[in-house]
Design an enzyme around this catalytic site. Sequence first.
Site, short mmCIF file in Angstrom:
data_model
loop_
_atom_site.label_atom_id
_atom_site.label_comp_id
_atom_site.label_asym_id
_atom_site.label_seq_id
_atom_site.Cartn_x
_atom_site.Cartn_y
_atom_site.Cartn_z
N GLY A 13 0.82 -1.21 0.00
CA GLY A 13 0.00 0.00 0.00
C GLY A 13 0.85 1.26 0.00
O GLY A 13 2.04 1.21 0.31
N CYS A 14 0.22 2.36 -0.29
CA CYS A 14 0.87 3.68 -0.30
C CYS A 14 1.53 3.93 1.06
O CYS A 14 0.90 3.66 2.08
CB CYS A 14 -0.16 4.76 -0.57
SG CYS A 14 0.41 6.45 -0.31
#
Lengths: 75, 154
Positions: A13-14
């Site tokens: 994920g970011c």
Amino acid sequence: MVFDKELDARGLGCPLPILKTKKSLADMASGQVLKIICTDSGSMKDMQAFANQTGNVLLSSTEEKGEYAFLMQKK
Amino acid sequence: MKKMAIIATKGTLDMAYPPFILASTAAALGYEVQVFFTFYGLQLLRKDLSDVKISPLANPAMPMPLPMPVMVQMLPGMETIATMMMKDKLKKKGVASLEELRALCLEADVKFVACQMTVDLFDFERSDFIDNIEYGGAATFMEFAGDTDICLFV
């Protein structure tokens, strides 16, 4: 298309795909191409933003079955 | 070189993420970054981050698998359960742990400054905190923040 190195950032994920892209580019030579594969749907915008701000060139970005592939050329 | 300064004032799991995510990303984009940790934000500099938790109490925006009345949220152990559930979710979704993001910040030369006044206020010891951080006050922060492109209070 030809690339010099591949980064598998699937499942991350970011901001991990961006951070890992930065790291991977660090030990590459100018002009070499990094292929990045990830599943973060925000990456389509983020990779372009990364390229715009760092001067590296985003040669292509494609999406297929929830996977995003990018070719980033080191400046 | 562009610069970014962040003041981190919160010590809960949810509020720990924005400073570390933004600092590590800005560093990757070529920014010089400094984060000033004050009050509860100091918890984020401790060697052991296991006390950084999340509570559903007084946090009605927190998505829950089942609706949970406030009376239930008050029960002993609920904070621990909520924290375990949140950490599990973060892991399943591929979100980095706080430890990982913090290490990535340090690796990218993000400078961490602990508020000395708060360290003294809460009787913390410097040995409670990770190495490679600096200690300073408001004037120290201003010296860097006064010349930044982005300045955030979290």
